[in-house]
Write an enzyme that holds these catalytic residues in place. Structure first.
Site, PDB file in Angstrom:
ATOM      1  CB  THR A 168      -0.974   0.016   1.189  1.00 35.17           C
ATOM      2  OG1 THR A 168      -1.981   1.020   0.957  1.00 35.17           O
ATOM      3  CG2 THR A 168      -0.258   0.306   2.496  1.00 35.17           C
TER       4      THR A 168
ATOM      5  CB  CYS B  36      -4.918  -4.116  -0.415  1.00 34.11           C
ATOM      6  SG  CYS B  36      -4.776  -2.654   0.636  1.00 34.11           S
TER       7      CYS B  36
END
Length: 238
Positions: free
Chosen positions: A97, A190
């Site tokens: 991320t 993610c």
């Protein structure tokens, strides 16, 4: 990494303290990622040595950085050599991320031994906290089955990744408040292909600052820490 971590913003931090629930919320402003990790590790160590210390939620904003959890599958980095900002592998779950200006970072350092040692419940508590926060500014957000995080329809507005040492939590959530979301395009956020990232600013069309969002989150988190507590089952009626 600063060698004067004890002194870093210590005296200038606004704090919200609920002595009944033993939670301290601290707004740190802008802080580089390495110092934030070091501060969390320091608090975890202190809490292991002294279990009476209050749980803490650190709220802050980062300089641009990419992170990934300790996983052998790093395909979400897309190789990593092209990344325009520093990269860290850290002791949390999850894939790659991005964190940066315009994102409210929340790092709860909570001793789950006082809350039933239930990591699943803890993750759901963070999601519920974010969903309630967003509802307060008229954004209807929700969970998605099988995916950790918070979503507005098909758009992701908050990411969650936690680490636990001796049942004391680290890391936490990243809520997109405002600013540039394009750095997410350098990775597979993610590990979810073709995910659309969004922010409070994009969803509402209003100017919102991270500092203002932190003030709201301070109050809500202090009020909702009790939701982690174990509810005793009702006695059987014979």
């Amino acid at each position: 990494m600063s060698v004067e971590l004890d002194h870093l913003r210590r005296d200038a931090l606004p704090q919200v303290h609920d002595s009944r629930l033993r939670i301290v919320t601290r707004w740190l402003g802008r802080m580089n990622f390495a110092d934030a990790v070091a501060l969390q590790e320091k608090i975890v160590t202190q809490k292991r040595s002294d279990p009476t210390l209050a749980d803490t939620i650190l709220l802050l904003e980062h300089d641009p950085v990419y992170t990934i959890g300790r996983t052998p599958d790093q395909t979400s980095l897309r190789g990593g050599s092209h990344l325009p900002h520093p990269f860290f592998q850290i002791n949390r779950g999850g894939q790659a991320t991005y964190h940066g200006p315009g994102q409210l970072m929340g790092y709860p350092v909570i001793d789950l031994r006082n809350y039933g040692q239930d990591l699943h419940k803890y993750l759901r508590w963070i999601e519920a906290l974010l969903i309630e926060f967003l509802a307060g500014i008229e954004i209807e957000a929700q969970r998605r089955e099988g995916l950790t995080g918070v979503w507005v329809e098909e758009r992701k507005i908050a990411s969650i990744g936690v680490g636990v040492r001796h049942w004391i939590t680290m890391h936490g959530f990243a809520l997109n408040v405002c600013g540039d979301l394009s750095p997410f395009g350098q990775i597979t956020p993610c590990g979810i292909s073709n995910v659309a990232m969004t922010s409070i600013e994009k969803e509402t069309g209003k100017d919102v600052t991270v500092a203002a969002a932190a003030v709201m989150m301070e109050k809500l988190a202090a009020q909702r820490i009790g939701h982690l507590q174990i509810t005793a089952p009702e006695p059987l009626r014979l």
